[in-house]
Every structure is written in C-alpha cells, then in structure tokens.
Design an enzyme around this catalytic site. Structure first.
Site, short mmCIF file in Angstrom:
data_model
loop_
_atom_site.label_atom_id
_atom_site.label_comp_id
_atom_site.label_asym_id
_atom_site.label_seq_id
_atom_site.Cartn_x
_atom_site.Cartn_y
_atom_site.Cartn_z
N CYS A 28 0.82 -1.42 -0.33
CA CYS A 28 0.13 0.06 0.07
C CYS A 28 1.21 1.48 0.01
O CYS A 28 2.12 1.30 -0.69
CB CYS A 28 -0.95 -0.04 1.14
SG CYS A 28 -0.02 0.40 2.74
N HIS A 561 14.26 -14.39 28.59
CA HIS A 561 12.99 -15.45 27.83
C HIS A 561 12.18 -15.91 29.01
O HIS A 561 12.95 -17.35 28.92
CB HIS A 561 13.78 -16.19 26.34
CG HIS A 561 12.87 -16.60 25.80
ND1 HIS A 561 12.41 -17.47 25.42
CD2 HIS A 561 12.70 -16.32 24.65
CE1 HIS A 561 11.18 -18.72 24.55
NE2 HIS A 561 12.29 -17.05 23.88
#
Length: 638
Positions: A28, A561
């Site tokens: 776009c 993590h």
C-alpha cells in the site's frame, strides 16, 4: 542493474521465512503486505531492528513490513529478487496457509482488491479537484477542450471502475484476469446500461430501501438493475468475480487440456454473466442498499458524534489495517450519491498527527529523534502518517493519544458542517480540492474542513507542546573498582526470578546454550512473577509476553526469555505489566506468568537471562549459588 534496495530486499525475504514461505505480496502507501504460510517462521525482531524498516505489524491475516514513502521501490526489488508475482496466488500456495477467521479473510480480500488502484484513484480524483478550482476561478469552462480531455481522465477511471476491479478481484480470487475484465465490460456495456431507459416492466419491493426495477428478462427470468446501471459500481463486480472464480475452477477440472485454453473462459463467461445479471447483481445491490442505509442512519443520528468517533479512532484503525473495512463504503457512496459524508471526519486525523510530531520536534533535544521528526512531519502533511505513528507518536504514547484527541474534535467540527467529499483525491494538503463539487463549483464544505483541520492541529500541537516531556535517562554510573584489580569496573544484575540456577550450556535450546544470543545464565522459576533486574528502559516486548528486553542504566542489554517455545502459547497464561519505552526500577514487576499453563502445555519453564551485548564487555560471570531469590546478585559484568 543493481538497486540501492537490494540488501534490504534480501534481508526482508530471508526474515519472512524465505521465498517458500510467501503465499502472496502486495503493498500500500507505506507497507509491504505479505501473506505467509507460517508467520512463526518470520524473524520479526530482526526485521524491526533493520535499517530501512519502520516496524512490523501482524493484522488481518497479513504480515505487514512498514517501509515508508519509498515502499513501491522496495516492493519492486523484493518482487524481482524473490520472483514474486505480487498478489497473484498459485493454487498450491493459496491453499497452504493456515485457516483465517472470517474478519481476517474479509480485510485481506478488501485490501487485496482495492490496494492496487488507490494511488491512481487518488490521482484521478485530484485531477477532478484541480479542474474544479480552474472552473471556479474562471480559468476554464466545462465547454473547453482542455477541460473535457482532462475530465475524461479524472472521471473515466471512476466510470470504468467495474472493469478495473474486475482485474484486481480476479488476481485476488485466482480467476483469469482477462475473464474478470470481460465481466466488468459486460456490466457497463452501453447497450446494457441503456436498458435502464426502457419502460419499467415491474417494480419489486416498491416504497422500501430495496425498491428495484425490472427492465428486461433473461430466459424469462427478471433482470433487476439499479436506475443508473452498473458504471462506477463496486460490490457487484467483486462478488461476480468471486462466483466466476469458482465456476472457472470447476471447468478446469473437467475440460480436456487440448481445448482448455479457450473453452474454460468461454464456458465460465456463458454461466457467470447471466448469473451476474439475474442473481449476483441484485444481491449486491441489496447489500449496498443495506450498507448505505446503515451508514446514513448512523450519520443522521448525530453527525457530530459520528465525526468525533471517526476522527478519534481513524489512526487506530490504520495501525491494525481495519480502515480497509470502510473504504468500500466510501467508494460506494461516491458512486451512488456522487459524494461521501460518512468517512470525511478522518481528514483531520493526519494533520493532528503531524502537529503532534512538530511539537515533539520543537521540544526534543535528541538529535536522532529530531532526524525522525522532520521527514515524518513532511510525509504527514501529504497524508501519509505511518512514519509519524510508528516512528514517533506511538512509541512515545502520549503524543499519539493527544493527536487522537485533536482529531476527534476536528472530526466533530467536520461532522457538524455536513462536509461532503466529491472525489477520491489525494490525502493531506492536496485533499482539500476534493471537497469542491465539480457540478456547480460549490465550495461550502471547504470552510468546515479547514476549521476542523486547524482546530485539530492546534489542539494536538498545544497539548503536546505543553505535556510532552522527555524522560531523563540515567547516566552510566562508574562502579567502584574491585580491590583486587583497580582497572576493572563491575556491573551487577539482580535475579528477576526466584528459583534454581541452570547453567546456560544445559539449556535445551541451542540458540541460548550456544551463547550466540549473549552470555548469561538460566533460572527454573518457582514463582510466576518476573521483576526488573536493574534500573533501565524496556526496549523490546513480544506481543505474547514470553520475552522481554531492556537496556540497563549502566549499559547492559538484557534479554529474558520465559520458558522454551512458549511463543506457541500465543500469550495464554502471560500478563504483561509494562510496555516498550517504559523506564523501570530494579525490583519492579514486569510480567506475570502461570507456571501450570506452561507445564500443562508441555513446555519447559527454564528462563534464560542474557546480556545480549556481552561482546562489548570483558566477561559475564554467573552466580555460584544453586538457588537465587528475587534481588540476589545473578550476573556480574566486568
């Protein structure tokens, strides 16, 4: 010939999972829009941190890489290097992606059909707007040859919209594109359009919003058509192409290869064209009538409230790609009414966003931020706000909220003025000309649009200038030299969890155990609360909440993590208590996680705590203790 975007294109292709992971690619105004077979194969964080990429969004079944104003050039190079055919899908890849939700499929379809034409649609609308100015000032008249030739460009594209959408819809639905064009041509063929000038044979649903005239029959079946025919229409051709794609697929399976080349389109059109006129067209017209009635009812209920809502949330819709759900309504209103009022309060939003960026530009002392603000503000003046949103206002949070407040008030003013837009012209400052009625040079909407834009911009600028303050960054503090070695400085990180120490080389994931992501240690947590290991700023946060990154005040980049492969939980069991850009204090809660959810799903809860920029330090030393509590010294960085 080599392009300056070759390197960027190769990085993008590699980190969306490679060529084999790409089903389709479109673009776009500012974004590459990938449809991937498996989005988990994409390296989102790598892409976000790549120079030339503003950010990455995952919405509406699309993996969106935000580039900026030069996206067409990057798109061309990505297609060339990757061998992609844009948004055209082959049958094998089209069926290989994961099933999408209905809403995601709808947004994906709308964006795929309308994206390719928006830039030219805006250009032709701008030409009509310029002609309106020229006739308003008396420099041209509608009888002049110059006017007529230029108007043919401006109005012709919109008139032949069914033909153009026949092509883009065919590419989206996998139909032979020229069969889609043939369907569009049939809808606007002059002799078919002329049928509406015949005597009405029958009126169906008289007096209701579904009132329909029968002008002809096909094999004695009534042919219902709108009074103006199908030129400039939107919904009928899109639905017709979808139906034709199913018919074509059926014939491809049964027609012998020796005659398939011409017999498949022949048989497809022989069925699809009549079905379009006797069934699909009337259904599409009914759907359009319902949509038109609903949008007009919403607008009539309170134009001011409708304007305030559209203005306030337009930029939010843009972020998630949800604005595509409104664009067909806008185009449909232009084709049926000759103007649109429903969507026009959005016009103030880009100016409010730009004003907020200018306020940040004037207040900040950060040279890097100033460098981002200048091109973002210029781009915003022309209606392209993604660089401003993703690069500045959204990460800073407050400027984005302020811009939405300004846009809401500006949108309410535009709604109050019953503003009408007469063509699908350009955005930003070039968009003003599209509010001039080309039929009679009516400029009554312009003052209301200008007032909405000025008020929205003023509110956004003043509030942002008054309320935006840069948070003072903590200076890197010199740590007392260790007695045994006066030349060595130490940085310590506290344990963010309570639990059992696991040496990094014993972590089952090689990405962590190999040390490629940084040096550190792992913890098997006993409680589901993660705390900040130091003072610092949150720099990364996975949407699923399973991983978090921060820059400590003394220069250590920390990556935590939670668990192994917990990204697969898609956020289940995780509660995030912070956000990117937040400044946090040592011991502050960052997120909570449910250990039972992790274990029941079959995943390990072992949590690596890494110094991802450990290469810039002499050494990273883990604690010798087997157990740690929250706040205990976990890592010592030399």
């Amino acid at each position: 010939m080599a392009s300056k975007y070759d390197g960027l294109a190769r990085i993008i292709i590699q980190n969306v999972g490679g060529k084999s992971n790409v089903i389709s690619l479109t673009h776009c105004i500012t974004r590459l829009r990938f449809k991937l077979k498996d989005e988990s194969r994409a390296n989102t964080e790598v892409l976000k941190n790549t120079s030339g990429i503003v950010t990455v969004m995952q919405s509406g079944g699309q993996y969106q890489v935000v580039i900026g104003n030069h996206v067409p050039d990057v798109y061309a190079v990505v297609c060339e290097i990757g061998g992609f055919g844009g948004d055209q899908q082959d049958s094998e890849s089209a069926g290989s992606g994961k099933p999408q939700k209905l809403s995601a499929m709808l947004l994906d379809t709308l964006s795929g059909v309308f994206q390719p034409i928006l830039s030219v649609l805006m250009a032709t609308g701008l030409i009509k707007g310029i002609l309106a100015i020229l006739t308003f000032t008396g420099l041209l008249t509608p009888a002049d040859g110059t006017y007529q030739l230029l108007f043919a460009v401006g109005d012709g594209f919109f008139y032949y919209l069914p033909v153009i959408l026949g092509y883009t819809s065919a590419r989206k639905f996998g139909l032979n594109p020229f069969t889609g064009i043939a369907l569009g041509c049939a809808l606007i063929y002059p002799k078919v359009t002329a049928l509406t000038s015949n005597e009405v044979m029958e009126v169906l649903f008289a007096g209701s919003i579904f009132e329909s005239n029968v002008y002809a029959t096909f094999l004695k079946i009534p042919v219902i058509m709108p009074k103006a025919g199908y030129p400039s229409s939107v919904v009928p051709i899109v639905l017709s192409v979808y139906v034709a794609s199913k018919i074509e697929n059926m014939w491809k399976k049964v027609v012998p290869d020796v005659v398939k080349n011409f017999m498949v389109p022949t048989l497809t059109l022989l069925i699809a064209v009549p079905v379009t006129f006797v069934a699909v067209g009337p259904i599409a017209n009914t759907l359009a009538a319902l949509i038109g009635f609903a949008t007009q009812a919403a607008y009539d209920t309170s134009p001011v409230l409708e304007g305030l809502i559209v203005g306030a949330f337009w930029q939010v819709l843009v972020i998630f790609g949800l604005h595509w759900g409104l664009i067909p309504i806008y185009i449909m209103n232009l084709s049926t009414q000759g103007y649109d009022s429903f969507m026009q309060p959005y016009f103030a939003a880009s100016f409010a966003q730009t004003a907020a960026v200018i306020a940040v530009l004037m207040k900040t002392k950060d040279k890097n931020l100033k460098g981002l603000c200048i091109p973002a503000a210029i781009s915003g003046l022309f209606g392209v706000t993604e660089p401003a949103i993703y690069g500045i206002t959204l990460p800073k949070k407050k400027p984005f909220v302020i811009s939405c407040i300004g846009a809401a008030i500006g949108g309410a003013i535009i709604g109050l003025g019953n503003v009408k837009k007469y063509s699908s012209g350009a955005l930003g400052i070039f968009g003003f000309v599209t509010f001039i009625n080309p039929e009679n040079n009516d400029t009554s909407s312009i003052p209301w649009v200008a007032a909405g834009v000025l008020v929205a911009s003023a509110i956004a600028f003043v509030l942002c200038f008054m309320l935006y303050h840069e948070e003072a960054r903590e200076e890197v503090k010199a740590v007392e030299p260790a007695p045994s070695n006066p030349g060595v400085k130490k940085i310590t990180l506290a344990s963010p969890l309570k639990g059992t120490i696991v040496p990094l080389d014993q972590v089952e994931d090689a990405a962590f155990s190999s040390g490629v992501l940084g040096q550190g240690v792992a913890i098997l947590p006993e409680e589901g609360v993660l705390y900040a290991p130091a003072d610092g700023e949150i720099t990364a946060l996975f949407p699923t909440g399973h991983a978090i990154g921060m820059m400590s005040a003394n220069g250590a980049e920390v990556l935590i993590h939670v668990g192994m492969d917990t990204v697969q939980l898609e956020g289940k069991g995780f509660t995030v208590l912070t956000a990117v850009g937040d400044h946090v204090k040592k011991g502050q809660e960052l997120l909570r996680f449910d250990l039972d959810v992790i274990r029941e799903a079959g995943y390990s809860a072992v949590t690596p705590v890494l110094v991802s920029n450990s290469a810039v330090f002499t050494d990273v030393i883990a604690t010798d203790d087997g157990q740690v509590g929250v706040g205990d010294t976990l890592l010592t960085i030399l």
